[in-house]
Each structure stands twice: as C-alpha cells, then as structure tokens.
Design a protein around this motif. Structure first.
Motif, PDB file in Angstrom:
ATOM      1  N   PRO A  49     -13.769  -1.094 -12.007  1.00  0.00           N
ATOM      2  CA  PRO A  49     -14.092   0.203 -11.563  1.00  0.00           C
ATOM      3  C   PRO A  49     -13.156   0.722 -10.544  1.00  0.00           C
ATOM      4  O   PRO A  49     -13.077   1.594  -9.876  1.00  0.00           O
ATOM      5  N   GLU A  50     -12.087  -0.115  -9.854  1.00  0.00           N
ATOM      6  CA  GLU A  50     -11.369   0.067  -8.676  1.00  0.00           C
ATOM      7  C   GLU A  50     -10.205   1.160  -9.288  1.00  0.00           C
ATOM      8  O   GLU A  50     -10.033   1.307 -10.655  1.00  0.00           O
ATOM      9  N   ASP A  51      -9.605   1.658  -8.196  1.00  0.00           N
ATOM     10  CA  ASP A  51      -8.499   2.808  -8.757  1.00  0.00           C
ATOM     11  C   ASP A  51      -6.970   2.390  -8.033  1.00  0.00           C
ATOM     12  O   ASP A  51      -6.117   3.184  -7.863  1.00  0.00           O
ATOM     13  N   CYS A  52      -6.888   0.997  -8.200  1.00  0.00           N
ATOM     14  CA  CYS A  52      -5.517   0.340  -7.802  1.00  0.00           C
ATOM     15  C   CYS A  52      -4.363   1.202  -8.848  1.00  0.00           C
ATOM     16  O   CYS A  52      -4.392   1.031  -9.911  1.00  0.00           O
ATOM     17  N   LYS A  53      -3.392   1.793  -8.120  1.00  0.00           N
ATOM     18  CA  LYS A  53      -2.646   2.768  -9.001  1.00  0.00           C
ATOM     19  C   LYS A  53      -1.519   2.016  -9.774  1.00  0.00           C
ATOM     20  O   LYS A  53      -0.958   2.542 -10.757  1.00  0.00           O
ATOM     21  N   TYR A  54      -1.482   0.567  -9.375  1.00  0.00           N
ATOM     22  CA  TYR A  54      -0.556  -0.095 -10.335  1.00  0.00           C
ATOM     23  C   TYR A  54      -0.963  -0.721 -11.624  1.00  0.00           C
ATOM     24  O   TYR A  54      -0.365  -1.348 -12.322  1.00  0.00           O
ATOM     25  N   CYS A  55      -2.338  -0.807 -11.445  1.00  0.00           N
ATOM     26  CA  CYS A  55      -3.178  -1.579 -12.512  1.00  0.00           C
ATOM     27  C   CYS A  55      -3.497  -1.107 -13.854  1.00  0.00           C
ATOM     28  O   CYS A  55      -4.456  -0.141 -13.754  1.00  0.00           O
ATOM     29  N   MET A 191       6.457  -0.034  -4.914  1.00  0.00           N
ATOM     30  CA  MET A 191       5.207   1.014  -4.939  1.00  0.00           C
ATOM     31  C   MET A 191       5.548   2.307  -4.391  1.00  0.00           C
ATOM     32  O   MET A 191       4.571   3.383  -4.405  1.00  0.00           O
ATOM     33  N   GLY A 192       6.786   2.424  -3.836  1.00  0.00           N
ATOM     34  CA  GLY A 192       6.858   3.737  -3.085  1.00  0.00           C
ATOM     35  C   GLY A 192       6.821   3.471  -1.459  1.00  0.00           C
ATOM     36  O   GLY A 192       7.032   4.292  -0.699  1.00  0.00           O
ATOM     37  N   GLU A 193       6.572   2.110  -1.092  1.00  0.00           N
ATOM     38  CA  GLU A 193       6.477   1.902   0.291  1.00  0.00           C
ATOM     39  C   GLU A 193       7.973   1.677   0.790  1.00  0.00           C
ATOM     40  O   GLU A 193       9.169   1.784   0.354  1.00  0.00           O
ATOM     41  N   THR A 194       7.901   1.651   2.370  1.00  0.00           N
ATOM     42  CA  THR A 194       9.307   1.546   2.872  1.00  0.00           C
ATOM     43  C   THR A 194       9.451   0.080   3.279  1.00  0.00           C
ATOM     44  O   THR A 194       8.381  -0.803   3.223  1.00  0.00           O
ATOM     45  N   ASP A 195      10.618  -0.205   3.868  1.00  0.00           N
ATOM     46  CA  ASP A 195      10.921  -1.606   4.494  1.00  0.00           C
ATOM     47  C   ASP A 195       9.928  -1.762   5.663  1.00  0.00           C
ATOM     48  O   ASP A 195       9.569  -2.928   5.665  1.00  0.00           O
ATOM     49  N   ARG A 196       9.436  -0.880   6.222  1.00  0.00           N
ATOM     50  CA  ARG A 196       8.726  -0.978   7.454  1.00  0.00           C
ATOM     51  C   ARG A 196       7.177  -1.558   6.978  1.00  0.00           C
ATOM     52  O   ARG A 196       6.805  -2.458   7.459  1.00  0.00           O
ATOM     53  N   ASP A 197       7.082  -1.047   5.690  1.00  0.00           N
ATOM     54  CA  ASP A 197       5.629  -1.571   5.087  1.00  0.00           C
ATOM     55  C   ASP A 197       5.760  -2.688   4.761  1.00  0.00           C
ATOM     56  O   ASP A 197       4.751  -3.510   5.059  1.00  0.00           O
ATOM     57  N   ARG A 198       6.807  -3.232   4.143  1.00  0.00           N
ATOM     58  CA  ARG A 198       7.175  -4.837   3.666  1.00  0.00           C
ATOM     59  C   ARG A 198       7.031  -5.481   4.766  1.00  0.00           C
ATOM     60  O   ARG A 198       6.676  -6.656   4.814  1.00  0.00           O
ATOM     61  N   ILE A 199       7.664  -5.056   6.135  1.00  0.00           N
ATOM     62  CA  ILE A 199       7.633  -5.703   7.154  1.00  0.00           C
ATOM     63  C   ILE A 199       6.305  -6.021   7.698  1.00  0.00           C
ATOM     64  O   ILE A 199       5.723  -7.187   8.287  1.00  0.00           O
ATOM     65  N   LEU A 220       6.619  -4.533  -8.652  1.00  0.00           N
ATOM     66  CA  LEU A 220       5.694  -3.392  -9.696  1.00  0.00           C
ATOM     67  C   LEU A 220       6.499  -3.554 -11.023  1.00  0.00           C
ATOM     68  O   LEU A 220       7.534  -3.508 -10.946  1.00  0.00           O
ATOM     69  N   VAL A 221       5.601  -3.580 -11.835  1.00  0.00           N
ATOM     70  CA  VAL A 221       5.871  -3.519 -13.150  1.00  0.00           C
ATOM     71  C   VAL A 221       5.294  -2.114 -13.477  1.00  0.00           C
ATOM     72  O   VAL A 221       4.051  -1.950 -13.886  1.00  0.00           O
ATOM     73  N   PRO A 222       6.066  -1.043 -13.823  1.00  0.00           N
ATOM     74  CA  PRO A 222       5.410   0.182 -14.120  1.00  0.00           C
ATOM     75  C   PRO A 222       4.737   0.120 -15.428  1.00  0.00           C
ATOM     76  O   PRO A 222       5.213  -0.296 -16.208  1.00  0.00           O
ATOM     77  N   VAL A 223       3.296   0.750 -15.465  1.00  0.00           N
ATOM     78  CA  VAL A 223       2.764   0.563 -16.788  1.00  0.00           C
ATOM     79  C   VAL A 223       2.390   2.018 -17.306  1.00  0.00           C
ATOM     80  O   VAL A 223       1.665   2.923 -16.380  1.00  0.00           O
ATOM     81  N   GLU A 224       2.732   2.631 -18.299  1.00  0.00           N
ATOM     82  CA  GLU A 224       2.255   3.700 -18.907  1.00  0.00           C
ATOM     83  C   GLU A 224       0.882   3.887 -18.882  1.00  0.00           C
ATOM     84  O   GLU A 224       0.085   3.332 -19.178  1.00  0.00           O
ATOM     85  N   GLY A 225       0.459   5.372 -18.308  1.00  0.00           N
ATOM     86  CA  GLY A 225      -0.884   5.509 -18.200  1.00  0.00           C
ATOM     87  C   GLY A 225      -1.273   5.412 -16.664  1.00  0.00           C
ATOM     88  O   GLY A 225      -2.490   5.843 -16.449  1.00  0.00           O
ATOM     89  N   THR A 226      -0.821   4.609 -15.913  1.00  0.00           N
ATOM     90  CA  THR A 226      -1.175   4.338 -14.229  1.00  0.00           C
ATOM     91  C   THR A 226      -0.394   5.414 -13.759  1.00  0.00           C
ATOM     92  O   THR A 226       0.738   5.713 -13.925  1.00  0.00           O
ATOM     93  N   ASP A 230       6.116   5.905 -13.485  1.00  0.00           N
ATOM     94  CA  ASP A 230       7.168   6.546 -13.512  1.00  0.00           C
ATOM     95  C   ASP A 230       7.990   5.980 -12.102  1.00  0.00           C
ATOM     96  O   ASP A 230       9.123   6.589 -11.983  1.00  0.00           O
ATOM     97  N   GLN A 231       7.514   5.048 -11.561  1.00  0.00           N
ATOM     98  CA  GLN A 231       8.204   4.348 -10.401  1.00  0.00           C
ATOM     99  C   GLN A 231       9.601   3.694 -10.772  1.00  0.00           C
ATOM    100  O   GLN A 231       9.390   2.651 -11.743  1.00  0.00           O
ATOM    101  N   ALA A 232      10.545   3.779  -9.882  1.00  0.00           N
ATOM    102  CA  ALA A 232      11.804   3.018 -10.400  1.00  0.00           C
ATOM    103  C   ALA A 232      11.706   1.721  -9.936  1.00  0.00           C
ATOM    104  O   ALA A 232      10.959   1.194  -9.044  1.00  0.00           O
ATOM    105  N   ILE A 233      12.400   0.895 -10.934  1.00  0.00           N
ATOM    106  CA  ILE A 233      12.342  -0.540 -10.574  1.00  0.00           C
ATOM    107  C   ILE A 233      12.999  -0.908  -9.190  1.00  0.00           C
ATOM    108  O   ILE A 233      14.023  -0.508  -8.982  1.00  0.00           O
ATOM    109  N   VAL A 234      12.357  -1.990  -8.567  1.00  0.00           N
ATOM    110  CA  VAL A 234      12.962  -1.999  -7.242  1.00  0.00           C
ATOM    111  C   VAL A 234      14.094  -2.764  -7.332  1.00  0.00           C
ATOM    112  O   VAL A 234      14.420  -3.654  -8.183  1.00  0.00           O
ATOM    113  N   ASP A 235      14.923  -2.590  -6.349  1.00  0.00           N
ATOM    114  CA  ASP A 235      16.237  -3.359  -6.338  1.00  0.00           C
ATOM    115  C   ASP A 235      15.976  -4.960  -5.856  1.00  0.00           C
ATOM    116  O   ASP A 235      15.119  -5.145  -5.084  1.00  0.00           O
TER     117      ASP A 235
END
Length: 322
Positions: A49-55, A191-199, A220-226, A230-235
C-alpha cells in the motif's frame, strides 16, 4: 558525533585522494580482497500500500512486477540452500508489507528465520515497520539483521514517499537495535536528489547508535510504470563517492554494493571495491529488478582477484579517529 561538515568535506575530496583514504581505512578493519556474497529472496511480492516512487511492488503503480502471497517454508528453504551452494553466507528475505503483520504470517516468518539459521547462514529480513515487541520476537528466533533503509535525506524524503514518515523509519531502526539485532540500513542514489541529500543521508546513518553493521548503497533502477521510470541512470562515480565516504565515517560497517550493478562495468565496480565496498548481492534478481547473476559475478571475481567470504571474518579491534 560525526559532524555534517566532516561528511561533506570527505564526500567532496578529490576522487583519487578519497578512494586512497577509504582503502587505507578499509584495510585496517576488513579483509582487503574479500567480499561477502548475499542473496535476497522475494518471499512475498507486490500489492504494497505504500507509494514509494521507485518501487514496482507498490499497488498504486501499474508495473509488470509479479504479485504472490507469502511463499511456503519449503520453497524458501530450497532457495536458501541454493544460495549457500553458490557461496552466499547471508540469506535475506523481503516481503512487500507496510509493516510486519501479527498472527499466522508472523509465525511463518519466524519458521523461515529459524530454518536459515539452521543452515548456518546469516538470516536477514526486510518486512516493513516493526514494533519493539515484534523485534524482540525476531531476535529470539535468531535473526542476524533487519534491513530498513532510510532511502535518502530527511529533506528529500517527502518527495519520494508520503505514506510513512522519516521518523517512522527511524523508530523501526531503533526497535531493531534495542532488540540486539544488527541494523542493515542504507539508501538509494539517482532519484533526483542532490549531493547535499546524499551527504545528509550518510551523516544520519553515521550517527545512528550503534552505527549500522551493514549499509547497502543502491543505485536507482528505473522501472516502467513507476513515477521514476524516466529518471536518468546515476553516474557511477556518485556510487564510488558514497561507498568511500561511508567507509571513512563508518569504518567497521559492511558496505554493500547493491541495486544498479547491471548498469556498471567491471571497472566501475572495481572502483567501488577499492573505495571500501565489501559485499554484493548475487543471483539473477534483486527482489523484482535485474541483477548480474552468479556467472557474471564469478567472472568479475576472477578478473579482479577477489574471493568470497567462506565464513564471517574476525575483524581487527583497533579504532580510528573519525
């Protein structure tokens, strides 16, 4: 207490210097060329029932992820036996629940944990939120570790999940730690976060008491339907920085290079191992997303001269000033 400034300064060091420092610390606390193999089994899939955008297992999104109820005990034991035969020393079981249910399903989870322990493997589960009394029962069953990721920084978290709070996650982590179970807690990058979020994520992890014994770093492994399809693969260099910083600020922690390895070359993964990663997940899938598979990993280990942990190592006891 590890300061946010220290984490930020570490993360932003020139990459070669950062990896060198991380590797130096890694060698003081861990076997230099040994990597723990883990296997993650999806023991109950979909309809969360969760809405985690990556899942892809969220009931809110239309994906091709399988849906099935909690697997029979015999099937889980067979999977664990196969994992052990392929060199895994930790068997992780994931169920797509918002929180661990009481009753018959909890009893079945306990039986699965006991069966994995009987195989002389580390038993880990990720079952959503747990109460302190539930954590105590899991501990009594012999559970080695409980995985409950923070995912990202507290600030960015509401952009990814709205159905539970950051505090909910921290409360579960505290309940697990209080029960004497090892905490496995990490995050996801890309997931669209910044370096500051990672830190800030790394800063939060490093200041959990005690520090997590296990920190998975996922791409992140982008999955169709989530929503993040369309998120770009992280460097991959971001993953190297995450691993190296985690190693420096959490010297004793097992840093697990987790989801997203299919998008990484052997050389990019090698950089992560140099930076202090000392665990991977093997097998064809990580829950519902693709994973390199046992044969690809065996080839990589051969190319890099890595060995799999045959048992859990006894780590040196010296402490580093951090």
């Amino acid at each position: 207490m590890i300061s946010l400034d220290f984490v930020a300064q570490t993360y932003h060091k020139p990459l070669i210097s950062l990896v060198f420092e991380a590797q130096t610390i890694h060698r003081q606390y861990h076997q230099a060329d040994a990597v723990q193999l883990c296997t993650l089994a999806n023991i109950k899939s979909g309809r969360c029932p969760e809405d985690c955008k990556y899942c892809p297992q969220s009931a809110r999104y239309k994906t091709e992820a399988e849906t099935y109820p909690l697997l029979p005990l015999a099937e889980v034991i067979t999977q664990a036996q196969a994992a052990k035969a392929n060199g895994s020393t930790r068997f992780c079981m994931g169920a797509a629940w918002r929180s661990l249910p009481d009753g018959e399903e909890f009893d079945r989870i306990i039986a699965m944990i006991e069966a994995v322990v009987d195989l002389e493997m580390e038993a880990c589960v990720t079952l959503g939120m747990v109460r302190p009394d539930q954590a105590q029962r899991l501990a009594q069953a012999g559970l080695t570790a409980y995985n409950h990721n923070l995912d990202t920084s507290a600030q960015f978290y509401p952009d990814i999940i709205s159905t539970r709070t950051y505090r909910d996650r921290l409360d579960t982590i505290q309940a697990v730690a209080d029960a004497g179970i090892q905490v496995c807690c990490g995050g996801i990058v890309g997931m669209g976060e910044t370096d500051r979020d990672r830190i800030e994520l790394l800063h939060t992890l490093a200041n959990i008491t005690p520090q997590p014994q296990s920190v998975p770093i996922n791409a992140l492994v982008p999955v169709e339907g989530t929503p993040l399809a369309d998120q770009a693969i992280v460097d991959p260099i971001v993953l190297v920085r995450m691993v190296a910083t985690a190693r420096i600020i959490m010297p004793r922690t097992v840093v697990r290079l987790s989801a997203g390895r299919t998008a990484m070359s052997t050389a990019e993964q090698a950089l992560c191992f140099m930076a202090g990663a000392n665990s991977i997940f093997t097998g064809e899938k990580l829950l519902t997303t693709a994973n390199p598979g046992n044969s690809a990993d065996a080839l990589m280990f051969e190319q890099l001269g890595l060995s799999a942990w045959e048992s859990l190592p006894h780590l040196p006891q010296e402490k580093l000033p951090v």
